[in-house]
Write a protein that holds these residues in place. Structure first.
Motif, mmCIF file in Angstrom:
data_model
loop_
_atom_site.group_PDB
_atom_site.id
_atom_site.type_symbol
_atom_site.label_atom_id
_atom_site.label_comp_id
_atom_site.label_asym_id
_atom_site.label_seq_id
_atom_site.Cartn_x
_atom_site.Cartn_y
_atom_site.Cartn_z
ATOM 1 N N ASP A 86 0.947 -1.169 -0.229
ATOM 2 C CA ASP A 86 0.113 0.007 -0.087
ATOM 3 C C ASP A 86 0.653 1.291 0.055
ATOM 4 O O ASP A 86 0.357 2.342 -0.234
ATOM 5 C CB ASP A 86 -0.859 -0.016 1.112
ATOM 6 C CG ASP A 86 -1.737 -1.032 1.074
ATOM 7 O OD1 ASP A 86 -2.294 -1.569 0.147
ATOM 8 O OD2 ASP A 86 -2.379 -1.657 2.301
ATOM 9 N N ASN A 130 -1.219 9.395 -2.964
ATOM 10 C CA ASN A 130 -2.192 10.142 -2.762
ATOM 11 C C ASN A 130 -1.883 11.599 -1.899
ATOM 12 O O ASN A 130 -2.289 12.406 -1.951
ATOM 13 C CB ASN A 130 -3.009 9.533 -1.374
ATOM 14 C CG ASN A 130 -3.765 8.284 -1.961
ATOM 15 O OD1 ASN A 130 -3.853 8.085 -3.368
ATOM 16 N ND2 ASN A 130 -4.312 7.258 -1.263
ATOM 17 N N CYS A 137 7.743 6.587 -9.525
ATOM 18 C CA CYS A 137 6.219 6.420 -9.547
ATOM 19 C C CYS A 137 5.793 7.162 -11.020
ATOM 20 O O CYS A 137 6.066 8.450 -10.764
ATOM 21 C CB CYS A 137 5.320 6.755 -8.430
ATOM 22 S SG CYS A 137 5.625 5.604 -7.053
ATOM 23 N N ARG A 196 3.093 2.768 -1.956
ATOM 24 C CA ARG A 196 3.019 3.637 -3.307
ATOM 25 C C ARG A 196 1.812 4.215 -3.324
ATOM 26 O O ARG A 196 1.804 5.498 -3.632
ATOM 27 C CB ARG A 196 3.398 2.636 -4.353
ATOM 28 C CG ARG A 196 4.867 2.032 -4.508
ATOM 29 C CD ARG A 196 5.141 1.497 -5.846
ATOM 30 N NE ARG A 196 4.513 -0.012 -5.873
ATOM 31 C CZ ARG A 196 3.467 -0.274 -6.376
ATOM 32 N NH1 ARG A 196 2.782 0.405 -7.285
ATOM 33 N NH2 ARG A 196 2.920 -1.666 -6.334
ATOM 34 N N GLN A 197 0.673 3.543 -3.419
ATOM 35 C CA GLN A 197 -0.715 4.386 -3.524
ATOM 36 C C GLN A 197 -0.864 5.370 -2.464
ATOM 37 O O GLN A 197 -1.261 6.451 -2.713
ATOM 38 C CB GLN A 197 -1.927 3.213 -3.431
ATOM 39 C CG GLN A 197 -3.104 4.031 -3.811
ATOM 40 C CD GLN A 197 -3.137 4.619 -5.145
ATOM 41 O OE1 GLN A 197 -2.678 3.994 -6.097
ATOM 42 N NE2 GLN A 197 -3.511 5.682 -4.892
ATOM 43 N N ARG A 198 -0.303 5.112 -1.045
ATOM 44 C CA ARG A 198 -0.457 6.237 -0.153
ATOM 45 C C ARG A 198 0.427 7.474 -0.367
ATOM 46 O O ARG A 198 -0.162 8.535 -0.045
ATOM 47 C CB ARG A 198 -0.349 5.496 1.386
ATOM 48 C CG ARG A 198 -0.943 4.445 1.674
ATOM 49 C CD ARG A 198 -2.909 4.959 1.725
ATOM 50 N NE ARG A 198 -2.849 5.949 2.715
ATOM 51 C CZ ARG A 198 -3.602 5.836 3.652
ATOM 52 N NH1 ARG A 198 -3.900 4.614 4.063
ATOM 53 N NH2 ARG A 198 -3.792 6.803 4.547
#
Length: 575
Positions: A393, A400, A498, A395-397
């Motif tokens: 999680d 965000n 990213c 990378r996604q956090r």
């Protein structure tokens, strides 16, 4: 019969390193005065924290190497750095000098432990050789076996000198569980110390003194807990494998039944009846029985002599059956009161009873060996690099958090911070530093606050993550120079790129060594983007070829150091 040359070579790859050999390895790093002093100061903090982690794990060889490298760097190399002459540089190095007595205490206490472990290993090896020589197997094994590539590399790694070695890839769940248990323990200790009003410097001094006061008991308890977790994990794995095997067997049996019922076309009932084979039944026979004797009212004649009664346990005289009433048992007290009275002769205990067996004195159980995870990969020069675990999680956090900058086409970066447990690294904090962001670069600012936070929370800087909002997923020349500052003293350091608008949308990289790290450290070009003369400067770091594992259940939090940003210290993932 003395060990052969092959035996000596094989044993040499397995032996623990001496403190002299570890000290020589501690000097084996590339000093480059062109790297900014702030990067070297960050490296000293990493060495100190890594050493403390290995000390708490009882990994004496690796702790000795890291503390010795810290001493060499602070005492010999940093004073020769060009920025050392500035007032800020002198203040920074002077503050590091105050920590040298504590580091020296660690080295003095670790040295005899390493020597004792080596002596114990030598005794075990001698005993093994004697047994093998008696069985005449050592020579044959030496001819058929040679030191493996892994053994040759492991022999140069102090972290693998003792303990139970496990593969991190095969035991990811165990690694995460042990790490989170140890991290919770360290956090609880740190919070309790702060609650008592102890400052950071005093806390470090107390931690050193407290560790050596009770290190044997604490390490034994910690290793016993790790061993229990390991056994529980192995039991769970075995039970899961058993269930899977049962399911496979059930599926196989069902498949066989289905195949039998559908392998031939259906036939008419008559044909099925004619082909059916009925079970055979044995021919019945009349019941054989004896004729009943006529009933008699007469009472059977009792036997002329009754059987002897068995002797009672514990009665000290011989009892004989007779028609007279049973005499009362005699008591020693009554015998003394009536010495003239005739008494039966007491039974004497047999004289030929075997002696009682000696009491078994059980040896106390030996303390369990610590669990140590093997290196996940090796650099191009053969040096081992440890596993890095991070949450899927993360990378996604991070995206965000960086979403506003991404919409504006600006890059943004974060620092991957964590800790070392059982010779593996775990990312437990995503640190968002103060930074200056452009469409092509992101530069950290006020690094003192970042270093101070990592020192206070006992965090290692394991790499960094940044966005390419308008570019593809690759390492630019500026990224390569930034990565060299992380990787120069922590070879496991990684860079995550990213690129939300391209495919692939992300990559996990490290510099090759050689040639990448050496070439970048020697590069003198100062422009933001510039070309390099060679290729193969960086490579992928994700498994299966790399050393990075993305897992589901590793907890981490986000801490934002930017002015005005909301601190997310309680934003745990996976709880």
């Amino acid at each position: 019969m003395a060990p052969t040359a092959s035996d000596s070579a094989l044993l040499d790859t397995m032996r623990p390193l001496t403190t002299k050999e570890i000290a020589e390895k501690a000097r084996n790093f590339q000093w480059n005065p062109n790297i900014p002093l702030k990067a070297w100061l960050r490296t000293t903090g990493t060495l100190s924290q890594e050493g403390q982690s290995y000390l708490q794990d009882g990994n004496w060889g690796q702790a000795y190497l890291l503390y010795m490298r810290y001493m060499i760097l602070v005492m010999e190399y940093l004073p020769s750095h060009p920025e050392f002459k500035t007032p800020e540089g002198k203040r920074s190095v002077t503050s590091l000098n105050s920590s040298l007595p504590n580091i020296a205490t660690h080295l003095e206490n670790i040295k005899p432990i390493i020597q004792r472990e080596r002596d114990e290993w030598m005794e075990e090896v001698k005993e093994t050789i004697r047994k093998e020589q008696r069985q005449k197997h050592l020579a044959d094994d030496a001819k058929s076996k040679s030191p493996s590539k892994y053994d040759q590399r492991a022999s140069r790694d102090p972290a693998l000198s003792s303990g139970r070695l496990l593969d991190a890839g095969d035991n990811q769940g165990l690694a995460v569980e042990l790490a989170q248990k140890e991290i919770r323990r360290r956090d609880a200790t740190r919070k309790a110390t702060r609650k008592a009003g102890v400052g950071h410097d005093e806390e470090q001094s107390r931690r050193i003194a407290g560790f050596w006061n009770s290190w044997s008991d604490d390490l034994a308890a910690k290793q016993a807990e790790d061993e229990e977790v390991f056994r529980r994990q192995m039991k769970s794995t075995r039970s899961k494998l058993d269930v899977d095997d049962d399911d496979d067997e059930d599926d196989l049996n069902g498949l066989r039944e289905y195949t039998r019922s559908h392998s031939r076309p259906s036939q008419a009932p008559s044909s099925r009846a004619s082909s059916y084979k009925y079970p055979t039944i044995a021919k019945s026979e009349p019941i054989q029985y004896e004729a009943l004797k006529p009933y008699s009212r007469t009472t059977p004649t009792p036997p002329t002599q009754l059987p002897l009664r068995p002797p009672k346990v514990g009665v000290p005289y011989q009892h004989e059956a007779s028609s007279s009433p049973t005499p009362e048992p005699r008591h020693p007290a009554k015998e003394q009161m009536h010495p003239d009275r005739s008494l039966p002769t007491p039974l004497e205990p047999p004289k030929d009873l075997p002696p009682l067996p000696p009491k078994v004195h059980e040896e106390p159980p030996a303390p369990p060996k610590r669990l140590t995870f093997k290196p996940a990969a090796y650099l191009e020069n053969g040096d081992p690099i440890r596993s890095i675990f991070l949450s899927q999680d993360l990378r996604q956090r991070f995206l965000n958090v960086a979403s506003e900058n991404t919409r504006r086409g600006l890059e943004m970066c974060g620092i991957l911070c964590g800790t070392a447990v059982n010779n593996a690294l775990f990312v437990t904090c995503l640190l968002i530093p103060e930074q200056k962001c452009t469409s092509d670069t992101c530069e950290t600012e006020n690094e003192n606050s970042m270093l101070e936070y990592c020192m206070t929370e006992d965090l290692l800087m394991l790499g960094w993550i940044h966005t390419h909002p308008t570019q593809t997923c690759f390492m630019s020349s500026r990224d390569l120079h930034t990565q060299s500052g992380y990787q120069v003293m922590l070879p496991e350091s990684i860079a995550i790129v990213c690129a939300p608008t391209s495919e692939p949308s992300y990559g996990i990289f490290r510099l090759t060594h050689p040639p990448g790290l050496n070439h970048i450290l020697e590069c003198r070009q100062e422009s933001t983007f510039h070309a390099h003369k060679i290729d193969n400067l960086y490579t992928g770091a994700e498994r299966p070829n790399g050393h990075v594992y993305e897992v589901d259940d590793l907890q981490f939090y986000i801490h934002d150091l930017r002015p005005g940003a909301r601190t997310k210290t309680a934003q745990h993932i996976g709880i």
